[in-house]
Design an enzyme around this catalytic site. Structure first.
Site, PDB file in Angstrom:
ATOM      1  N   GLU A 136      -5.707   7.116  -2.451  1.00 29.57           N
ATOM      2  CA  GLU A 136      -5.820   5.944  -1.320  1.00 29.57           C
ATOM      3  C   GLU A 136      -6.220   4.434  -1.920  1.00 29.57           C
ATOM      4  O   GLU A 136      -5.859   3.723  -1.583  1.00 29.57           O
ATOM      5  CB  GLU A 136      -6.411   6.479  -0.187  1.00 29.57           C
ATOM      6  CG  GLU A 136      -5.833   7.329   0.855  1.00 29.57           C
ATOM      7  CD  GLU A 136      -4.637   6.543   1.551  1.00 29.57           C
ATOM      8  OE1 GLU A 136      -4.817   5.255   1.777  1.00 29.57           O
ATOM      9  OE2 GLU A 136      -3.453   7.056   1.622  1.00 29.57           O
ATOM     10  N   HIS A 149      -8.873   8.441   3.401  1.00 20.65           N
ATOM     11  CA  HIS A 149      -9.159   7.277   3.805  1.00 20.65           C
ATOM     12  C   HIS A 149     -10.502   6.426   3.484  1.00 20.65           C
ATOM     13  O   HIS A 149     -10.509   5.389   3.488  1.00 20.65           O
ATOM     14  CB  HIS A 149      -8.320   6.785   5.047  1.00 20.65           C
ATOM     15  CG  HIS A 149      -7.053   7.115   5.294  1.00 20.65           C
ATOM     16  ND1 HIS A 149      -6.489   8.260   5.412  1.00 20.65           N
ATOM     17  CD2 HIS A 149      -5.794   6.271   4.801  1.00 20.65           C
ATOM     18  CE1 HIS A 149      -5.080   8.344   5.311  1.00 20.65           C
ATOM     19  NE2 HIS A 149      -4.753   7.066   4.978  1.00 20.65           N
ATOM     20  N   HIS A 177       1.084  -1.309   0.008  1.00 22.23           N
ATOM     21  CA  HIS A 177       0.015   0.079  -0.078  1.00 22.23           C
ATOM     22  C   HIS A 177       0.811   1.245   0.022  1.00 22.23           C
ATOM     23  O   HIS A 177       0.773   2.214  -1.012  1.00 22.23           O
ATOM     24  CB  HIS A 177      -0.860  -0.185   1.330  1.00 22.23           C
ATOM     25  CG  HIS A 177      -1.902   1.399   1.408  1.00 22.23           C
ATOM     26  ND1 HIS A 177      -3.053   1.307   1.248  1.00 22.23           N
ATOM     27  CD2 HIS A 177      -1.275   2.493   1.788  1.00 22.23           C
ATOM     28  CE1 HIS A 177      -3.336   2.570   1.270  1.00 22.23           C
ATOM     29  NE2 HIS A 177      -2.293   3.456   1.813  1.00 22.23           N
ATOM     30  N   GLU A 178       1.982   1.382   0.936  1.00 21.53           N
ATOM     31  CA  GLU A 178       2.447   2.583   1.010  1.00 21.53           C
ATOM     32  C   GLU A 178       3.442   2.875  -0.142  1.00 21.53           C
ATOM     33  O   GLU A 178       3.557   4.040  -0.705  1.00 21.53           O
ATOM     34  CB  GLU A 178       3.129   2.602   2.472  1.00 21.53           C
ATOM     35  CG  GLU A 178       2.672   2.488   3.895  1.00 21.53           C
ATOM     36  CD  GLU A 178       1.378   3.761   4.023  1.00 21.53           C
ATOM     37  OE1 GLU A 178       1.799   4.878   3.258  1.00 21.53           O
ATOM     38  OE2 GLU A 178       0.337   3.340   4.633  1.00 21.53           O
ATOM     39  N   HIS A 199       1.947   4.479  -3.032  1.00 26.85           N
ATOM     40  CA  HIS A 199       1.861   5.927  -3.216  1.00 26.85           C
ATOM     41  C   HIS A 199       2.862   6.429  -3.925  1.00 26.85           C
ATOM     42  O   HIS A 199       2.734   7.423  -4.881  1.00 26.85           O
ATOM     43  CB  HIS A 199       1.811   6.470  -1.828  1.00 26.85           C
ATOM     44  CG  HIS A 199       0.666   6.426  -1.004  1.00 26.85           C
ATOM     45  ND1 HIS A 199      -0.438   6.908  -1.715  1.00 26.85           N
ATOM     46  CD2 HIS A 199       0.324   5.848   0.172  1.00 26.85           C
ATOM     47  CE1 HIS A 199      -1.373   6.780  -0.368  1.00 26.85           C
ATOM     48  NE2 HIS A 199      -0.942   6.079   0.404  1.00 26.85           N
TER      49      HIS A 199
END
Length: 865
Positions: A355, A419, A331-332, A335
């Site tokens: 997100e 989010h 996920h991170e 970005h």
């Protein structure tokens, strides 16, 4: 790195600035040279209203994507010299150069005043007041145009750095202030975080790639750009690369510090592999560089975060529950991919899509990795127990289960935390991949009275989302957009589905249904009611030597109604080439034909868009095969074909080099003959096969006629083989001309050098530290004991500077330590013993301004190993 409001665009494929007047009405004639960037620039000049052009606009090319669907050129915009955030757009052209439309976020041309009523000092003061925690620095406010809403507003952006209220979480807060009224317009933090308590070690027994240095193994991944995993030792500054004597790491418990490192290292590797093997992206940053992973950060730190360059993981409550789960890592790091491709604004619905993209790809990484202890599941953060009660952070199949996310779009979705506004995007993706109703992963409800959706599978769904992000999304794309209805995720994913599977294909209709199921409507063009089909070529591109032939399979897919007979023809072939189909007619419902393109020895080398047309009784459809005719074996070539240079246009002429092993030479030559009545209008560049541009002539010579000159160019960092282009821009009105002929001589070839240069200027502000990177690849073994670092720094007081070379493993070598007093500038080559360092990886020149009152910039630096 994340593209922030302050930093603007990433690496440029083309450096020229383009100015387009909103009132220009004369369409430039189509260039006779290759299509691509030139076609996009011509389309931009001919259709200024489509990108909301204003008289104060200027445009810079950010990225170019060319494939069987055509060319997609992404532009950044300035207005009277000011950066326009949300002013980016994409120009789409077909393979034959025809204009196909644009992706644009602006609702109307910009008309605002660029004179601020609020001073920079007041903006900085207001930004500081918005920071919660301990302030370290308040940056100089930048005046820019904030058009993220679709309408332009003059604003200040101020970056405040420091530590959050917990005194452990770093913060880079971007505060936006109205430059007319001083009102607070918004803010976002550069640091992307996951907050939770953690649950221990997750991936179990897995394989990790490491590096042997002497008799010691290091947790450095040589397969994936030397990404390293290191131990912060529960501090916040120094990180020590994990080492081991037997290459058996950790034991699955938190008592062994290596165990968390195994999870992080595995997560970084699988995320790298996912983007490379599934989407063709060379790692998170797109340049082959690995991602640093820092574990055991802080004391009882219950966060994990991505800062644009690396992952950092805390150990959770009591330093016993590391936050190193696989989907958190995926996920991170995603970005970083989103920022490099579309730069989605991190607020409102655009932030929700940002997100959602990370949730989507984080889960797809989890499925891709197939770790027995952490299988894919469409839940976000289920392993780290972020809520303290065993429940996940988010549920993609029914986002409302977390109690805050929106599962269906509504008019309030734009005003909730990003989010939570990610919910409709997550829900859409699940519906598209797996369908609605009861599934193996959970029950997905539909919104309102929407019909049920049948999923098309993860493999198709993830590629549709990635292509929409890569080719169509702009920084201000939303779910529903009343000011610019075309700038929506529904419209752009439908465009992506069309590119990949055909207009009104089953996949296209599934995208429509999946958005409808989350209450995101659109003004999609109606699918034809009659009989229709799509065509595809596999492969869609290929190269051939003159006199040879190449084949591709043409497949027809039924997209609507009943089957029909489709007759196949080809156009756009170079002189001397012929196309034959076997058979010449196919059935529109899955019929196939073998296309063979044969060339003669006299066929001119170059790249050609061959258009295959299928004509049926009810409809006609096309697809494109990109044919490259190689140049004769050798390291030189000539293109004598005349290319007209119309007024205020850019054209290209190509030469394809083949059979020239290794890299080009340092003394390569470009002999140019251009007929033109005013060469002071011209910018002439050589464009390498990888898109790098070398300016040969930049509006010099005034009113002189014609260019007949041979230029010597150092091309030693460029692979010799491929299609090279001579790009000529007529940058002023009143004169025209012709590319008469040009010859490229790569003077033999040289092996890939173990060296690199970064010529991009990097500002060195007062009392700050900056970095400039060079990535070395294809060089085996360790560096030399007599490696050199040639440094050119412009600075008004070099006694302020500490200059350090940072190796891929984080080792530092000080080159200059505040010597030289008040002398200006550093122009020096340093010899350094780097024999203990592996050559391949990302090296950084780190420059610290350690005292007040003087500033400068890194002009360039060269590393030779």
């Amino acid at each position: 790195m994340k593209r922030t409001l302050a930093t603007g665009s990433v690496a440029l494929l083309v450096g020229a600035m383009l100015s387009v007047s909103a009132t220009s009405g004369n369409a430039a004639p189509a260039p006779s040279g290759p299509v691509g960037v030139a076609a996009a620039e011509r389309a931009l000049a001919e259709h200024p209203s489509d990108v909301r052009a204003a008289s104060g606009d200027a445009y810079r090319i950010d990225r170019t994507i060319s494939d069987s669907s055509g060319t997609h050129v992404r532009y950044d915009r300035t207005f009277h010299g000011l950066r326009v955030y949300g002013g980016d757009f994409v120009v789409h052209t077909a393979a034959n150069g025809a204009y196909k439309g644009s992706s644009v976020g602006l609702a109307a041309p910009l008309t605002l005043s660029t004179t601020p009523q609020i001073t920079a000092a007041k903006a900085a003061q207001a930004a500081r007041a918005r920071f919660s925690g301990t302030v370290a620095t308040v940056g100089s406010p930048e005046l820019f145009v904030d058009a993220s809403s679709g309408k332009g507003k003059l604003a200040w952006e101020t970056v405040v750095t420091g530590m959050g209220t917990d005194k452990q979480t770093p913060s880079e807060l971007h505060v936006i202030t109205d430059a007319a009224t001083g009102a607070f317009l918004g803010s976002f933090d550069e640091i992307k975080m996951v907050t939770g308590t953690g649950t221990g070690i997750y991936t179990g027994n897995v394989s990790v790639d490491t590096t042997l240095s002497g008799s010691t193994y290091q947790m450095i991944d040589p397969v994936r750009g030397n990404g390293r995993t290191c131990d912060m030792n529960n501090g916040s500054s120094t990180c020590t690369t994990f080492t081991d004597a037997d290459n058996a790491w950790g034991d699955g418990t938190n008592a062994n510090r290596q165990s968390a490192g195994v999870d992080a290292h595995f997560g970084a590797a699988k995320t790298f592999d996912y983007f490379k093997n599934v989407h063709g992206r060379n790692g998170i940053f797109g340049n082959g560089a690995g991602v640093p992973s820092r574990v055991h950060y802080g004391n009882a730190y219950v966060n994990a975060f991505w800062d644009g360059a690396q992952m950092t993981y805390g150990d959770g409550s009591g330093n016993s529950r590391p936050l190193v789960s696989l989907d958190v890592a995926g996920h991170e790091m995603s970005h970083g991919v989103t920022e490099a491709l579309a730069g989605l604004v991190y607020s409102g619905e655009s932030g929700g899509l940002n997100e959602a993209t990370s949730d989507i790809f984080g889960n797809m990484v989890e499925f891709y990795a197939a770790a027995p202890s952490d299988p894919g599941d469409y839940q976000v953060g289920e392993k780290i127990n972020i809520n303290g009660n065993g429940t996940p952070l988010r549920y993609m199949y029914n986002p409302t289960l977390d109690g805050a996310s929106h599962g269906c779009w509504s008019t309030s979705t734009n005003s909730v935390d990003v989010h939570y506004s990610s919910g409709p995007g997550n829900h859409f993706f699940f519906n598209l991949a797996e369908g609605t109703g009861a599934t193996a992963y959970g029950t997905s409800p539909v919104c309102g009275s929407a019909p049920a959706v049948t999923g098309i599978g993860r493999a198709k769904a993830e590629k549709i989302w990635y292509r929409a992000l890569d080719v169509y999304f702009t920084s201000s794309t939303r779910y529903v957009n009343t000011s610019t209805p075309a700038n929506t995720s529904r419209a752009y994913t439908l465009s992506a589905a069309t590119d990949l599977h055909g207009l009104c294909s089953a996949e296209y209709k599934a995208v429509q249904a999946a958005w409808t199921a989350v209450n995101v409507a659109g003004s999609d063009a109606a699918c034809p009611a009659g009989n229709d089909f799509s065509l595809a070529a596999a492969p869609a591109a290929g190269s051939v030597n003159p006199g040879g032939s190449i084949s591709s399979t043409i497949t027809s897919t039924l997209t609507n109604g009943s089957a029909q007979t489709v007759n196949l023809t080809a156009s756009g072939l170079p002189s001397g080439a012929t196309a034959t189909f076997s058979p010449t007619s196919i059935n529109s419902a899955g019929g196939t034909s073998s296309l063979t393109i044969a060339t003669t020895g006299s066929t001119t080398p170059g790249t050609y868009a061959v258009v295959i047309t299928g004509t049926g009784a009810s409809s006609t459809r096309t697809t494109t095969f990109a044919l490259t005719v190689n140049g004769p074996p050798g390291c030189s070539g000539t293109n004598p074909t005349d290319v007209a240079i119309a007024d205020n246009t850019t054209v290209e002429s190509s030469i394809t080099i083949s059979g020239c092993a290794g890299n080009a030479g340092a003394a390569s030559t470009v002999a140019v003959n251009i007929l033109h009545t005013y060469i002071g209008d011209l910018v002439v560049s050589l464009v390498a096969p990888d898109g790098s541009a070398y300016v040969l002539h930049n509006r010099a010579g005034g009113s002189a006629d014609n260019i007949s000159q041979t230029y010597t160019v150092n091309l030693s960092t460029e692979a010799a083989n491929g299609t090279w282009k001579l790009r000529v821009q007529d940058a002023a009105a009143g004169d025209v001309g012709t590319i008469d002929t040009w010859t490229l001589n790569l003077v033999g070839s040289t092996p890939p050098p173990c060296s690199g240069t970064n010529g991009t200027d990097v500002t060195v502000p007062d009392n700050t530290t900056v970095n400039s990177a060079i990535t070395i690849a294809g060089c085996s073994g360790n560096a030399s004991s007599t490696s050199t670092v040639a440094v050119a720094i412009v600075h008004t007081y070099i006694g302020d500077l500490v200059v350090t070379l940072v190796a891929p493993d984080g080792s530092t070598y000080v080159l200059h330590n505040r010597a030289g007093g008040s002398t200006d500038n550093i122009n020096q080559t340093y010899t350094v013993n780097l024999s203990s360092e592996v050559r391949n990886g990302t090296w950084n020149l780190r420059v610290q301004d350690a005292a007040s009152a003087d500033t400068g910039y890194i002009n360039s630096w060269t590393l030779t190993l």
